[in-house]
Design a protein around this motif. Sequence first.
Motif, PDB file in Angstrom:
ATOM      1  N   ASN A  23       6.463 -14.867 -30.204  1.00  0.00           N
ATOM      2  CA  ASN A  23       5.874 -13.899 -29.427  1.00  0.00           C
ATOM      3  C   ASN A  23       6.517 -12.425 -29.500  1.00  0.00           C
ATOM      4  N   SER A  28       1.493 -14.871 -34.073  1.00  0.00           N
ATOM      5  CA  SER A  28       0.501 -15.695 -33.320  1.00  0.00           C
ATOM      6  C   SER A  28       0.833 -17.181 -33.533  1.00  0.00           C
ATOM      7  N   PRO A 274      -1.310  -7.361 -26.545  1.00  0.00           N
ATOM      8  CA  PRO A 274      -1.886  -8.414 -25.928  1.00  0.00           C
ATOM      9  C   PRO A 274      -1.522  -8.320 -24.396  1.00  0.00           C
ATOM     10  N   LYS A 313       1.247  -5.827 -32.277  1.00  0.00           N
ATOM     11  CA  LYS A 313       0.771  -7.065 -32.157  1.00  0.00           C
ATOM     12  C   LYS A 313      -0.526  -7.281 -31.781  1.00  0.00           C
ATOM     13  N   TRP A 314      -1.454  -6.391 -32.632  1.00  0.00           N
ATOM     14  CA  TRP A 314      -2.894  -6.390 -32.325  1.00  0.00           C
ATOM     15  C   TRP A 314      -3.324  -7.752 -32.973  1.00  0.00           C
ATOM     16  N   GLN A 316      -2.587 -10.509 -32.032  1.00  0.00           N
ATOM     17  CA  GLN A 316      -2.560 -11.475 -30.985  1.00  0.00           C
ATOM     18  C   GLN A 316      -3.857 -11.215 -29.764  1.00  0.00           C
ATOM     19  N   VAL A 317      -4.435  -9.831 -30.225  1.00  0.00           N
ATOM     20  CA  VAL A 317      -5.723  -9.707 -29.355  1.00  0.00           C
ATOM     21  C   VAL A 317      -6.932 -10.614 -29.801  1.00  0.00           C
ATOM     22  N   ASP A 322     -11.143  -7.123 -29.029  1.00  0.00           N
ATOM     23  CA  ASP A 322     -10.350  -5.848 -29.439  1.00  0.00           C
ATOM     24  C   ASP A 322     -10.902  -4.681 -29.096  1.00  0.00           C
TER      25      ASP A 322
END
Length: 347
Positions: A23, A28, A274, A313-314, A316-317, A322
Amino acid sequence: MATGTPEIIDEIDDFMEMAQAMNALGISYKGLKTLDQMKDKVRTSLQQTANRPSWTARKAFAILSEAKDVHTRKRTFLLSLYHDAEQHLKDMDHSILSLLQSKVGNIEENIKKHKLQLACEEYFLLVAGDTSSGKSSLINLIMGEELLPYSVLSTTSTICELKFGTERKIVAHFKDKDPDTGMPTKVIQLKENPNTASEKQSYLQQISPFVHVKNDREKGSIYKKIELFWPHDLLQKGIVIIDSPGVGESDIMDEIVTEYLPRAFAFIYTINSPNAGGVQKDRLEKLLENVRSTFLDGKWQLPVKCALFVCNKWDQVPEKEDKEVKSHIVKKLKQSWPDLDPSTQIT
């Protein structure tokens, strides 16, 4: 555990600890069921990062160099205007000058103050953001080398100023005094340790204890700030990169970050996308409101176009969310940062 290198990852033997590490690294672990699967994914991700073409670092270097040159030209022009204003004040009728000062304060002192600020040869690039949002990793990308340790289970605990120096060294500024010498500062020469796996790892291990806190986070660091001197072309141009503690970790550190901004020619904020869209009321919104107040109280003009918000950390969205998350981020930032241009200032 200061860095996210494969050697350190191999030492993790707990599933939850591995999840925390992934994390923090922005990797991910969705769908992974075993510790070995998680380690394999981290190794692959780190290898891909290591093999990534260096054009990203060169591009960051070019953009910052150009921004610095533009800032220098503007600063030179402003200094000439202040010089002309001082000459006009000397020729101004005393009664008119008194009336003017009664409305706007001591003009001569204000001009002197602003000239001193403009004469500073350092160009601060302030990097701020939530805890574990990737500030140090972003700075490493800008520099084109893994200079700052990016911690998987600890947090940046103090202001770190990256400055140019022909010798690699740290100057630690104590909040009180050095408990061993009673001095306000301590100089640490950074040297390659032949007992470590690599020169890079050696430097990271030496730097980490000064910028990271793993335990007693509430107590914080004993250092007011750390100056890290490093031979690098970008720093040699006079650019000083400021790596700051996570916003919301400490009211005192938030105040220090706010104080740096009026002196910065550029401001980058990393958003932990996230985490509830990354723009939280007690963190980014609070910081930006404090910044606005600081500029208004000091009669500064807020450099709205000199800010960049990086949505980290896009990956993880969730894909289905999104658009909603992006809309939320844009909406919140527009409320906090005046005249924001999402197309050029959010990435």
